[in-house]
Write an enzyme that holds these catalytic residues in place. Structure first.
Site, PDB file in Angstrom:
ATOM      1  N   TYR A 111     -12.130   1.273   0.655  1.00 41.83           N
ATOM      2  CA  TYR A 111     -11.688   2.142   1.759  1.00 41.83           C
ATOM      3  C   TYR A 111     -12.920   2.797   2.370  1.00 41.83           C
ATOM      4  O   TYR A 111     -13.674   3.483   1.678  1.00 41.83           O
ATOM      5  CB  TYR A 111     -10.727   3.206   1.230  1.00 41.83           C
ATOM      6  CG  TYR A 111     -10.019   4.016   2.304  1.00 41.83           C
ATOM      7  CD1 TYR A 111      -9.885   3.545   3.610  1.00 41.83           C
ATOM      8  CD2 TYR A 111      -9.461   5.259   2.014  1.00 41.83           C
ATOM      9  CE1 TYR A 111      -9.221   4.277   4.582  1.00 41.83           C
ATOM     10  CE2 TYR A 111      -8.792   6.003   2.979  1.00 41.83           C
ATOM     11  CZ  TYR A 111      -8.686   5.501   4.263  1.00 41.83           C
ATOM     12  OH  TYR A 111      -8.039   6.236   5.234  1.00 41.83           O
ATOM     13  N   TYR A 128      -7.703  17.286  -1.580  1.00 46.91           N
ATOM     14  CA  TYR A 128      -6.445  17.785  -1.014  1.00 46.91           C
ATOM     15  C   TYR A 128      -5.401  17.806  -2.120  1.00 46.91           C
ATOM     16  O   TYR A 128      -5.541  17.093  -3.128  1.00 46.91           O
ATOM     17  CB  TYR A 128      -5.953  16.903   0.148  1.00 46.91           C
ATOM     18  CG  TYR A 128      -5.583  15.491  -0.256  1.00 46.91           C
ATOM     19  CD1 TYR A 128      -4.289  15.172  -0.670  1.00 46.91           C
ATOM     20  CD2 TYR A 128      -6.529  14.470  -0.242  1.00 46.91           C
ATOM     21  CE1 TYR A 128      -3.960  13.885  -1.059  1.00 46.91           C
ATOM     22  CE2 TYR A 128      -6.210  13.177  -0.629  1.00 46.91           C
ATOM     23  CZ  TYR A 128      -4.924  12.890  -1.028  1.00 46.91           C
ATOM     24  OH  TYR A 128      -4.595  11.610  -1.427  1.00 46.91           O
ATOM     25  N   ASP A 139       2.094   3.009   3.138  1.00 45.62           N
ATOM     26  CA  ASP A 139       1.216   4.151   2.859  1.00 45.62           C
ATOM     27  C   ASP A 139       2.010   5.402   2.469  1.00 45.62           C
ATOM     28  O   ASP A 139       1.481   6.509   2.457  1.00 45.62           O
ATOM     29  CB  ASP A 139       0.274   4.476   4.021  1.00 45.62           C
ATOM     30  CG  ASP A 139      -0.802   5.479   3.616  1.00 45.62           C
ATOM     31  OD1 ASP A 139      -1.278   5.405   2.480  1.00 45.62           O
ATOM     32  OD2 ASP A 139      -1.140   6.355   4.439  1.00 45.62           O
ATOM     33  N   HIS A 197       0.861  -1.200   0.000  1.00 47.31           N
ATOM     34  CA  HIS A 197       0.000   0.000   0.000  1.00 47.31           C
ATOM     35  C   HIS A 197       0.888   1.238   0.000  1.00 47.31           C
ATOM     36  O   HIS A 197       1.421   1.650   1.028  1.00 47.31           O
ATOM     37  CB  HIS A 197      -0.943   0.028   1.204  1.00 47.31           C
ATOM     38  CG  HIS A 197      -1.926   1.172   1.145  1.00 47.31           C
ATOM     39  ND1 HIS A 197      -3.133   1.092   0.478  1.00 47.31           N
ATOM     40  CD2 HIS A 197      -1.872   2.431   1.636  1.00 47.31           C
ATOM     41  CE1 HIS A 197      -3.772   2.242   0.575  1.00 47.31           C
ATOM     42  NE2 HIS A 197      -3.034   3.079   1.272  1.00 47.31           N
ATOM     43  N   THR A 243      -6.955   9.470  -4.239  1.00 45.08           N
ATOM     44  CA  THR A 243      -8.043  10.326  -4.721  1.00 45.08           C
ATOM     45  C   THR A 243      -7.551  11.632  -5.335  1.00 45.08           C
ATOM     46  O   THR A 243      -8.249  12.197  -6.170  1.00 45.08           O
ATOM     47  CB  THR A 243      -9.012  10.641  -3.579  1.00 45.08           C
ATOM     48  OG1 THR A 243      -8.268  11.220  -2.493  1.00 45.08           O
ATOM     49  CG2 THR A 243      -9.717   9.399  -3.102  1.00 45.08           C
ATOM     50  N   HIS A 256       1.664   5.025  -2.652  1.00 46.66           N
ATOM     51  CA  HIS A 256       1.107   5.876  -3.711  1.00 46.66           C
ATOM     52  C   HIS A 256       2.229   6.573  -4.473  1.00 46.66           C
ATOM     53  O   HIS A 256       3.348   6.714  -3.957  1.00 46.66           O
ATOM     54  CB  HIS A 256       0.217   6.963  -3.109  1.00 46.66           C
ATOM     55  CG  HIS A 256      -0.817   6.482  -2.146  1.00 46.66           C
ATOM     56  ND1 HIS A 256      -1.939   5.783  -2.533  1.00 46.66           N
ATOM     57  CD2 HIS A 256      -0.913   6.608  -0.785  1.00 46.66           C
ATOM     58  CE1 HIS A 256      -2.677   5.511  -1.466  1.00 46.66           C
ATOM     59  NE2 HIS A 256      -2.079   5.988  -0.391  1.00 46.66           N
ATOM     60  N   ARG A 302      -9.984   0.343  -6.939  1.00 52.30           N
ATOM     61  CA  ARG A 302     -10.243   0.793  -5.566  1.00 52.30           C
ATOM     62  C   ARG A 302     -11.568   1.545  -5.533  1.00 52.30           C
ATOM     63  O   ARG A 302     -11.810   2.418  -6.382  1.00 52.30           O
ATOM     64  CB  ARG A 302      -9.126   1.730  -5.119  1.00 52.30           C
ATOM     65  CG  ARG A 302      -9.165   2.075  -3.646  1.00 52.30           C
ATOM     66  CD  ARG A 302      -8.077   3.076  -3.321  1.00 52.30           C
ATOM     67  NE  ARG A 302      -7.779   3.119  -1.907  1.00 52.30           N
ATOM     68  CZ  ARG A 302      -7.232   4.181  -1.312  1.00 52.30           C
ATOM     69  NH1 ARG A 302      -6.926   5.258  -2.011  1.00 52.30           N
ATOM     70  NH2 ARG A 302      -6.973   4.161  -0.017  1.00 52.30           N
TER      71      ARG A 302
END
Ligand code: 0GY
Length: 294
Positions: A158, A50, A250, A32, A78, A34, A125
């Protein structure tokens, strides 16, 4: 501080994480993480909630090597919306060392999915966290879930603990393997035995296609580092479902506002949540390899 950082309260990723004391097993997967930008090559989505700092593939792969991971699973965040190009580009340039999880709409075509599959994408996702996305009708997600069946992809979901009861019938309708991010974000002030976390435990017990990521103590903690207040939750899940758990850094930790974790310390924390060598191997090697490289 990078020039592109736009949200004043969003912290930058750790500039020099420690070398972990825990030597990761050969073939360990950061399942996990990004990539963000770099913009303007990969612009952020207009509808984003954001704006992160740039955190591109070169930095991600340098961190992989620094921490001792062999491979990455790059999850679409996102802030890039349904434009998966930064993630796909990162997968392509890593070859077999990276897989991707995309965000797509129900208008996605078989050809587009095939192209992403060829690049290394192996999942989609679905995000239900209200501060991150505007709501998507569940029927749209069902349509997407049906389209990806041709490729044998899995689905990452999520959501936050308070929404599980409402989501449960939907989750049970989804085909294939479902991976819940961050254990469904329990409220760790309530305790492992609280009905909310027991609901999540029962969901996993009754649905063998549901997996979870035992990730993000830095998000779930109330006490702060070293995240003592989250250990029992991870231990509970790893002990019960050691064949259906994944772990990831993450990185670069979007939306972290209280503090920024040291990624090397997060790797050391794995020893707290998966104490035996067998559990560590399943969590870091066997499970993610089976799911994303099988
Ligand atoms: C995570 C968590 C977060 C962000 C996203 O897609 C995203 O923007 O997932 C969060 O803010 O909790 O898993 O990276």
């Amino acid at each position: 501080m990078t020039e592109q950082k736009m949200d004043a309260d969003w912290l930058e990723f750790h500039p020099n994480p420690k070398v972990p004391d825990f030597k990761l097993p050969a073939g360990a997967v950061d399942a996990h993480c990004h990539v963000f930008g770099p913009s303007p090559e990969f612009p952020f989505a207009p509808e984003r909630k954001y704006t992160p700092c740039n955190a591109g593939k070169a930095q991600l792969y340098a961190l992989r090597d620094h921490l001792g991971f062999s491979r990455n699973v790059i999850v679409q965040a996102t802030c890039h919306g349904k434009d998966n190009s930064a993630m796909v580009d990162a997968c392509r340039s890593a070859g077999d060392l990276a897989r991707g999880v995309a965000s797509v709409g129900s208008d996605i075509t078989h050809e587009e999915l095939a192209e992403m599959h060829e690049a290394g994408v192996r999942g989609v996702r679905f995000n239900f966290v209200k501060r991150l996305v505007d709501a998507t009708p569940k029927e749209v997600f069902i349509e997407i879930a049906e389209k990806i069946q041709d490729f044998g992809w899995s689905i990452v979901v999520y959501f936050e603990a308070a929404d599980l009861e409402e989501l449960e019938p939907f989750l049970k309708r989804l085909p294939g393997i479902i991976v819940v991010d961050h254990m469904g974000r329990p409220d760790v002030t309530k305790g492992v035995e609280h009905p909310d976390f027991q609901r999540f435990t029962l969901l996993m017990a009754e649905n063998e296609n549901i997996w979870t990521k035992v990730t993000c103590p830095e998000r779930l903690t109330v006490a702060g580092p070293p995240y003592e207040d989250v250990v029992a939750y991870y231990r509970h899940i790893v002990d019960l479902f050691e064949d259906r758990v994944l772990w990831g850094t993450d990185w670069p930790h979007p939306n972290m506002k209280s503090h920024m974790p040291d990624d090397g310390a997060l790797v050391d924390y794995i020893l707290r949540i998966a104490p035996s060598a067998e559990q560590q191997h399943k969590l870091l090697v066997t499970n993610p390899t089976r799911l994303y490289w099988g």
